[in-house]
Scaffold this motif. Structure first.
Motif, PDB file in Angstrom:
ATOM      1  N   PHE A  45       1.948  -0.248   5.204  1.00 28.76           N
ATOM      2  CA  PHE A  45       0.705   0.121   4.878  1.00 28.76           C
ATOM      3  C   PHE A  45       0.703   1.651   5.053  1.00 28.76           C
ATOM      4  CE2 PHE A  45       1.743  -1.689   8.895  1.00 28.76           C
ATOM      5  CZ  PHE A  45       1.196  -0.744   9.867  1.00 28.76           C
ATOM      6  N   ILE A  46      -0.535   2.139   4.715  1.00 27.81           N
ATOM      7  CA  ILE A  46      -0.742   3.531   4.840  1.00 27.81           C
ATOM      8  C   ILE A  46      -1.878   3.859   5.776  1.00 27.81           C
ATOM      9  CG2 ILE A  46      -1.709   5.611   3.372  1.00 27.81           C
ATOM     10  CD1 ILE A  46       0.735   4.320   2.072  1.00 27.81           C
ATOM     11  N   ILE A  47      -1.258   5.009   6.735  1.00 32.57           N
ATOM     12  CA  ILE A  47      -2.058   5.387   7.533  1.00 32.57           C
ATOM     13  C   ILE A  47      -2.539   6.879   7.366  1.00 32.57           C
ATOM     14  CG2 ILE A  47      -2.495   5.825  10.048  1.00 32.57           C
ATOM     15  CD1 ILE A  47       0.054   4.158  10.657  1.00 32.57           C
ATOM     16  N   THR A  48      -3.776   7.361   7.448  1.00 31.39           N
ATOM     17  CA  THR A  48      -4.308   8.513   6.877  1.00 31.39           C
ATOM     18  C   THR A  48      -5.337   9.024   7.947  1.00 31.39           C
ATOM     19  OG1 THR A  48      -4.932  10.091   5.050  1.00 31.39           O
ATOM     20  CG2 THR A  48      -5.981   7.819   5.175  1.00 31.39           C
ATOM     21  N   GLY A  90      -2.498  13.862   4.855  1.00 32.50           N
ATOM     22  CA  GLY A  90      -2.490  13.280   6.230  1.00 32.50           C
ATOM     23  C   GLY A  90      -1.730  11.993   6.153  1.00 32.50           C
ATOM     24  N   ALA A  91      -1.552  11.351   4.905  1.00 30.28           N
ATOM     25  CA  ALA A  91      -0.985  10.008   4.573  1.00 30.28           C
ATOM     26  C   ALA A  91       0.391   9.827   5.050  1.00 30.28           C
ATOM     27  CB  ALA A  91      -1.487   9.538   3.418  1.00 30.28           C
ATOM     28  N   THR A  92       0.683   8.614   5.447  1.00 31.40           N
ATOM     29  CA  THR A  92       2.017   8.227   6.015  1.00 31.40           C
ATOM     30  C   THR A  92       2.126   6.972   5.680  1.00 31.40           C
ATOM     31  OG1 THR A  92       3.720   8.483   7.433  1.00 31.40           O
ATOM     32  CG2 THR A  92       1.844   8.146   8.375  1.00 31.40           C
ATOM     33  N   GLU A  93       3.410   6.279   5.395  1.00 28.02           N
ATOM     34  CA  GLU A  93       3.622   4.892   5.431  1.00 28.02           C
ATOM     35  C   GLU A  93       3.843   4.530   6.778  1.00 28.02           C
ATOM     36  OE1 GLU A  93       6.880   3.438   2.781  1.00 28.02           O
ATOM     37  OE2 GLU A  93       5.661   4.124   1.238  1.00 28.02           O
ATOM     38  N   GLY A  94       3.286   3.304   7.173  1.00 25.67           N
ATOM     39  CA  GLY A  94       3.559   2.736   8.356  1.00 25.67           C
ATOM     40  C   GLY A  94       3.889   1.296   8.310  1.00 25.67           C
ATOM     41  N   LYS A  98       8.904  -5.430  15.728  1.00 23.71           N
ATOM     42  CA  LYS A  98       8.903  -6.912  15.982  1.00 23.71           C
ATOM     43  C   LYS A  98       7.736  -7.197  17.125  1.00 23.71           C
ATOM     44  CE  LYS A  98      13.733  -7.628  14.908  1.00 23.71           C
ATOM     45  NZ  LYS A  98      14.993  -7.867  15.304  1.00 23.71           N
ATOM     46  N   GLN A  99       7.286  -6.268  17.885  1.00 29.07           N
ATOM     47  CA  GLN A  99       6.204  -6.578  18.654  1.00 29.07           C
ATOM     48  C   GLN A  99       4.599  -6.256  18.033  1.00 29.07           C
ATOM     49  OE1 GLN A  99       9.129  -4.640  19.744  1.00 29.07           O
ATOM     50  NE2 GLN A  99       9.596  -6.439  20.719  1.00 29.07           N
ATOM     51  N   GLY A 100       4.710  -6.126  16.827  1.00 22.26           N
ATOM     52  CA  GLY A 100       3.545  -5.724  16.134  1.00 22.26           C
ATOM     53  C   GLY A 100       2.729  -4.351  16.495  1.00 22.26           C
ATOM     54  N   ARG A 101       3.644  -3.479  16.849  1.00 29.48           N
ATOM     55  CA  ARG A 101       3.317  -2.217  17.098  1.00 29.48           C
ATOM     56  C   ARG A 101       3.663  -1.189  15.800  1.00 29.48           C
ATOM     57  NH1 ARG A 101       6.891  -1.387  22.289  1.00 29.48           N
ATOM     58  NH2 ARG A 101       8.474  -1.624  20.616  1.00 29.48           N
ATOM     59  N   VAL A 102       2.766  -0.061  15.529  1.00 22.45           N
ATOM     60  CA  VAL A 102       3.035   0.867  14.507  1.00 22.45           C
ATOM     61  C   VAL A 102       3.063   2.341  15.314  1.00 22.45           C
ATOM     62  CG1 VAL A 102       0.568   1.312  14.252  1.00 22.45           C
ATOM     63  CG2 VAL A 102       2.216   1.941  12.426  1.00 22.45           C
ATOM     64  N   LEU A 103       4.174   3.073  15.053  1.00 33.15           N
ATOM     65  CA  LEU A 103       4.324   4.255  15.086  1.00 33.15           C
ATOM     66  C   LEU A 103       3.150   5.277  14.715  1.00 33.15           C
ATOM     67  CD1 LEU A 103       5.975   6.723  16.911  1.00 33.15           C
ATOM     68  CD2 LEU A 103       7.181   6.673  15.087  1.00 33.15           C
ATOM     69  N   ILE A 104       2.408   6.091  15.623  1.00 35.54           N
ATOM     70  CA  ILE A 104       1.548   6.888  14.922  1.00 35.54           C
ATOM     71  C   ILE A 104       1.860   8.298  14.996  1.00 35.54           C
ATOM     72  CG2 ILE A 104      -0.948   8.061  15.046  1.00 35.54           C
ATOM     73  CD1 ILE A 104      -1.038   4.822  14.744  1.00 35.54           C
ATOM     74  N   PRO A 105       2.232   8.847  13.890  1.00 37.02           N
ATOM     75  CA  PRO A 105       2.778  10.444  13.954  1.00 37.02           C
ATOM     76  C   PRO A 105       1.986  11.347  14.624  1.00 37.02           C
ATOM     77  CG  PRO A 105       2.918   9.515  11.651  1.00 37.02           C
ATOM     78  CD  PRO A 105       1.918   8.477  12.533  1.00 37.02           C
ATOM     79  N   GLY A 106       2.835  12.372  15.330  1.00 35.25           N
ATOM     80  CA  GLY A 106       1.817  13.170  16.107  1.00 35.25           C
ATOM     81  C   GLY A 106       0.888  14.102  15.511  1.00 35.25           C
ATOM     82  N   ASN A 107       0.858  14.283  14.127  1.00 30.56           N
ATOM     83  CA  ASN A 107      -0.317  14.945  13.327  1.00 30.56           C
ATOM     84  C   ASN A 107      -1.544  14.145  13.396  1.00 30.56           C
ATOM     85  OD1 ASN A 107       1.067  13.671  11.508  1.00 30.56           O
ATOM     86  ND2 ASN A 107       0.269  14.459   9.788  1.00 30.56           N
ATOM     87  N   LEU A 108      -1.267  12.664  13.117  1.00 28.68           N
ATOM     88  CA  LEU A 108      -2.539  11.919  13.138  1.00 28.68           C
ATOM     89  C   LEU A 108      -2.983  11.483  14.561  1.00 28.68           C
ATOM     90  CD1 LEU A 108      -0.991   9.645  10.217  1.00 28.68           C
ATOM     91  CD2 LEU A 108      -2.591  11.398  10.236  1.00 28.68           C
ATOM     92  N   ARG A 109      -2.213  11.416  15.521  1.00 26.82           N
ATOM     93  CA  ARG A 109      -2.524  11.181  16.892  1.00 26.82           C
ATOM     94  C   ARG A 109      -3.429  12.573  17.502  1.00 26.82           C
ATOM     95  NH1 ARG A 109       2.709   9.817  18.255  1.00 26.82           N
ATOM     96  NH2 ARG A 109       3.208  11.771  19.600  1.00 26.82           N
ATOM     97  N   GLU A 110      -2.912  13.758  16.866  1.00 23.84           N
ATOM     98  CA  GLU A 110      -3.801  14.922  17.183  1.00 23.84           C
ATOM     99  C   GLU A 110      -4.891  14.865  16.607  1.00 23.84           C
ATOM    100  OE1 GLU A 110      -3.554  19.699  16.282  1.00 23.84           O
ATOM    101  OE2 GLU A 110      -1.611  18.565  16.843  1.00 23.84           O
ATOM    102  N   HIS A 111      -5.235  14.619  15.117  1.00 16.87           N
ATOM    103  CA  HIS A 111      -6.208  14.502  14.486  1.00 16.87           C
ATOM    104  C   HIS A 111      -7.380  13.609  15.031  1.00 16.87           C
ATOM    105  CE1 HIS A 111      -9.149  13.846  11.147  1.00 16.87           C
ATOM    106  NE2 HIS A 111      -9.061  12.622  11.214  1.00 16.87           N
ATOM    107  N   SER A 112      -6.774  12.331  15.476  1.00 18.84           N
ATOM    108  CA  SER A 112      -7.726  11.266  16.045  1.00 18.84           C
ATOM    109  C   SER A 112      -7.932  11.507  17.453  1.00 18.84           C
ATOM    110  CB  SER A 112      -7.244   9.916  15.886  1.00 18.84           C
ATOM    111  OG  SER A 112      -5.944   9.751  16.005  1.00 18.84           O
TER     112      SER A 112
END
Length: 158
Positions: A45-48, A90-94, A98-112
């Motif tokens: 999916f896409i995270i932006t 700001g978009a990236t593929e996510g 196996k635990q249902g987690r997604v890694l949020i890149p640093g630039n997106l963590r900073e934005h939000s």
């Protein structure tokens, strides 16, 4: 998921992301995506960067529809170019582990402003990821009271 929101005639896919969930963010920047959202988001999916200091998460099919709409904006308009840059840069593929987690890149963590706690909400055809603090501030905003928003929506015929 069955539902009436987020229907996209182009793809025949129907999304209905609803609800509010709270999860912690681990030290690596991963957050659990609620199980109710996982199937409709798909494997990739896409995270932006979203509006209001949150992140927008789109299933690929929904992202492609949005991408077409954004590509049709007039290149000659400065505000249109700025918005498209903001949205795509700001978009990236996510994808989910196996635990249902997604890694949020640093630039997106900073934005939000994501630190240790996140609120994940369903908004019809997309998922939003908020910092718990930002979500609480957003909900306390007097200009955004449910009643005042309802009045404005009535003006739009909703």
């Amino acid at each position: 998921m069955e539902g009436s929101g987020g229907y996209t005639p182009e793809s025949g896919v129907e999304y209905m992301f609803i609800g509010e969930y709270q999860h912690s963010i681990d030290k690596k920047g991963r957050v659990i995506i609620p199980s109710k959202f996982r199937e409709d988001l798909g494997e990739t999916f896409i995270i932006t960067k979203g509006l209001d200091n949150c992140l927008f998460v789109y299933p690929l099919e929904e992202w492609k529809i949005l991408e077409e709409k954004l590509k049709s904006l007039p290149l000659t308009r400065r505000d249109a170019r700025a918005f498209v840059r903001f949205f795509f840069a700001g978009a990236t593929e996510g994808s989910l582990d196996k635990q249902g987690r997604v890694l949020i890149p640093g630039n997106l963590r900073e934005h939000s402003r994501l630190k240790s706690e996140a609120v994940i909400i369903g908004v019809s055809n997309r998922v939003e990821i908020w910092s718990k603090d930002e979500w609480n501030k957003y909900n306390k905003n007097d200009d955004l009271s449910y009643e005042s928003i309802a009045e404005k929506m009535a003006e739009l015929g909703i």
